[in-house]
Write an enzyme that holds these catalytic residues in place. Structure first.
Site, PDB file in Angstrom:
ATOM      1  N   SER A 296       1.228  -9.847  -0.661  1.00 18.50           N
ATOM      2  CA  SER A 296       0.864  -8.426  -0.593  1.00 18.50           C
ATOM      3  C   SER A 296       1.212  -7.749   0.722  1.00 18.50           C
ATOM      4  O   SER A 296       1.431  -6.535   0.764  1.00 18.50           O
ATOM      5  CB  SER A 296      -0.628  -8.269  -0.893  1.00 18.50           C
ATOM      6  OG  SER A 296      -1.403  -9.083  -0.030  1.00 18.50           O
TER       7      SER A 296
ATOM      8  N   LYS B 226       0.813  -1.224   0.000  1.00 17.27           N
ATOM      9  CA  LYS B 226       0.000   0.000   0.000  1.00 17.27           C
ATOM     10  C   LYS B 226       0.845   1.274   0.000  1.00 17.27           C
ATOM     11  O   LYS B 226       0.425   2.311  -0.492  1.00 17.27           O
ATOM     12  CB  LYS B 226      -0.939   0.016   1.217  1.00 17.27           C
ATOM     13  CG  LYS B 226      -2.027  -1.041   1.210  1.00 17.27           C
ATOM     14  CD  LYS B 226      -3.169  -0.670   0.306  1.00 17.27           C
ATOM     15  CE  LYS B 226      -4.454  -1.451   0.482  1.00 17.27           C
ATOM     16  NZ  LYS B 226      -4.423  -2.815   0.897  1.00 17.27           N
TER      17      LYS B 226
ATOM     18  N   GLU C 113      -9.766   6.135   3.328  1.00 22.90           N
ATOM     19  CA  GLU C 113     -10.606   5.071   3.867  1.00 22.90           C
ATOM     20  C   GLU C 113      -9.693   3.886   4.115  1.00 22.90           C
ATOM     21  O   GLU C 113      -8.658   3.762   3.469  1.00 22.90           O
ATOM     22  CB  GLU C 113     -11.678   4.697   2.836  1.00 22.90           C
ATOM     23  CG  GLU C 113     -11.247   3.668   1.768  1.00 22.90           C
ATOM     24  CD  GLU C 113     -10.087   4.108   0.863  1.00 22.90           C
ATOM     25  OE1 GLU C 113      -9.792   5.311   0.803  1.00 22.90           O
ATOM     26  OE2 GLU C 113      -9.468   3.213   0.240  1.00 22.90           O
TER      27      GLU C 113
HETATM   28  C1  LIG Z   1      -5.440  -3.802   1.019  1.00 24.92           C
HETATM   29  C2  LIG Z   1      -4.803  -5.127   0.950  1.00 24.92           C
HETATM   30  C3  LIG Z   1      -5.227  -6.099   0.022  1.00 24.92           C
HETATM   31  C4  LIG Z   1      -6.412  -5.950  -0.885  1.00 24.92           C
HETATM   32  O1  LIG Z   1      -6.444  -4.848  -1.709  1.00 24.92           O
HETATM   33  P1  LIG Z   1      -6.201  -4.936  -3.280  1.00 24.92           P
HETATM   34  O2  LIG Z   1      -6.549  -3.579  -3.748  1.00 24.92           O
HETATM   35  O3  LIG Z   1      -7.055  -6.001  -3.834  1.00 24.92           O
HETATM   36  O4  LIG Z   1      -4.768  -5.244  -3.489  1.00 24.92           O
HETATM   37  C5  LIG Z   1      -4.522  -7.291  -0.037  1.00 24.92           C
HETATM   38  N1  LIG Z   1      -3.486  -7.535   0.785  1.00 24.92           N
HETATM   39  C6  LIG Z   1      -3.070  -6.638   1.705  1.00 24.92           C
HETATM   40  C7  LIG Z   1      -1.941  -6.990   2.613  1.00 24.92           C
HETATM   41  C8  LIG Z   1      -3.711  -5.409   1.817  1.00 24.92           C
HETATM   42  O5  LIG Z   1      -3.292  -4.529   2.737  1.00 24.92           O
END
Ligand SMILES: *Cc1c(COP(=O)(O)O)cnc(C)c1O
Length: 417
Positions: A400, A109, A131
């Site tokens: 992620s 992020k 948000e």
């Molecule tokens: C926010 C988040 C997601 C999901 O958001 P996407 O916009 O689909 O990428 C996935 N994994 C993590 C660790 C997140 O913080």
């Protein structure tokens, strides 16, 4: 965007039309657009123009690159996970993991938060509104605002505040004001509505820093652009490590930004399978899930037109996922387009499978993944079990974020953990 690496097996000059989208109206084929209250149209036009100018300005690119390197810790690592490969039990399979969990504030992020934060400062805005669902976007934005000297207000659903307490504390420590939202399902959808409402009355001073590839144009393309660094790095790193492109690329999909960020570097490579993994919650048939592409139909939500979970009367459905970051009833419009073209395939895995993925990485690799990321891991486990992962596959797996925020949830779900 089209700086192509000509090593590896790819000599293709094919260009996926998706690489050129959206069009001037912010549309990805039938999806996207700008569905917003009249009061926001001028602010969205101002934002789109400011972003267009920033993109064309080499100084902006250099400043962002410097921050990504020095403050976010990029490039993040890419490496093999032999313990997990053994668990998959597929002969010759190799899995390389892109470690976005090791980026500053614990998830990918930060890439988008830095990009939009710089843009906000450049536009002379003094206050940032965001948000958040799981809190990872909120933490990234709070950190960037502290770094750049901007005021920060984060809207978060009451349900999410209760299940992601550590991130709430984290945002507050960083100086953000966290505003609790008790409306609707008390999750990220309600938080988005409140953030937009705030912006309607504060567009002069404030910048709405959206966290995923949804919302009215220019957000879906802008957030995607700031995330494509994930795929560009991965492609270069994987070619350096193996001399070839992956057979498949797997990432979890909530709104869809980490997946698009990873996929974009491979869109023009028809031999690379792209797989998005949604949250099937307690099972698609239970109705308690967040699999917008797998089980939704196109509709309008939060300023854009895309796949959306809704009932026969067009009412937006309540969702459920063990992963707060996937617990949203829609998906970004570009995913709708990529799904309809058949360029990306989408699967959904349950909470239980995600927990198995979580454990596989924790115990097999010493990596505690976010529950969101654990959906992509769980999908690979299922694929291997079903005989759908061919021998000798080369897999690129997007991790992620890190799972510190989820330890409380996992502890009650898996008593023996
Ligand atoms: C926010 C988040 C997601 C999901 O958001 P996407 O916009 O689909 O990428 C996935 N994994 C993590 C660790 C997140 O913080």
């Amino acid at each position: 965007m089209s700086s192509r690496v000509e090593t590896g097996r790819s000599t293709s000059t094919y260009r996926e039309p998706a690489a050129e989208l959206p069009d001037a109206a912010g549309r990805f084929g039938a999806y996207g657009g700008r569905y917003a209250p009249e009061a926001l149209m001028a602010a969205l036009t101002e934002l789109a123009e400011a972003y267009r100018l920033a993109r064309a300005d080499p100084a902006f690119g250099i400043e962002l690159e410097t921050l990504l390197r020095e403050r976010a810790g990029r490039p993040t690592r890419l490496h093999r996970v032999p313990g997990f490969e053994r668990l998959l039990g597929v002969p010759g399979v190799r899995v390389y993991v892109k470690r976005e969990d090791m980026a500053h504030t614990g998830a990918y992020k930060i890439n988008n938060a830095l990009g939009q934060g710089l843009l906000a400062a450049r536009m002379g805005k003094t206050r940032v509104i965001a948000e958040t669902g799981a809190g990872q976007h909120g933490v990234a934005v709070a950190s960037v605002c502290a770094m750049l000297g901007l005021d920060c207000v984060v809207y978060m659903g009451a349900h999410d505040m209760a299940r992601q307490e550590a991130n709430v504390a984290h945002m507050r420590v960083l100086g953000a004001e966290v505003r609790r939202v008790d409306a609707g399902g008390r999750k990220v959808k309600a938080a988005v509505s409140e953030a937009v409402r705030d912006w309607v009355s504060s567009t002069g001073s404030s910048f709405l820093l959206f966290g995923t590839v949804t919302g009215p144009a220019p957000y879906p393309a802008m957030v995607r652009d700031f995330q494509t660094v994930i795929g560009r790095e991965s492609r270069r790193q994987l070619l350096a490590a193996t001399g070839r492109l992956p057979d498949r690329v797997v990432a979890c999909v909530g709104g869809g930004s980490n997946a698009l960020g990873l996929f974009h570097a491979f869109l023009d490579e028809p031999d690379v399978a792209l797989i998005g993994v949604e949250a099937a919650g307690r099972g698609i048939e239970s109705g308690q899930h967040a699999a917008a592409i797998t089980a939704g139909i196109p509709g309008e939500l939060d300023g854009t037109f895309s796949y959306l979970l809704q009932d026969a009367d067009g009412q937006v459905s309540r969702t459920h996922s063990i992963a707060a970051g996937l617990d949203y009833p829609a998906v970004g419009p570009e995913h709708g387009y990529l799904r309809d073209r058949g360029r990306v395939r989408y699967h959904a895995v349950t909470d239980a499978t995600a927990l198995r993925g979580f454990q596989a990485f924790a115990r097999g690799e010493g990596i505690v993944p976010a529950l969101e990321s654990a959906h992509a891991i769980g999908h690979l486990l299922e694929s291997a079990e079903r005989g759908e992962l061919p021998a000798d596959s080369l897999v690129l797996l997007g991790l992620s974020g890190r799972g510190d925020k989820d330890l409380g949830i996992v502890a009650v779900t898996l008593p023996e953990a």
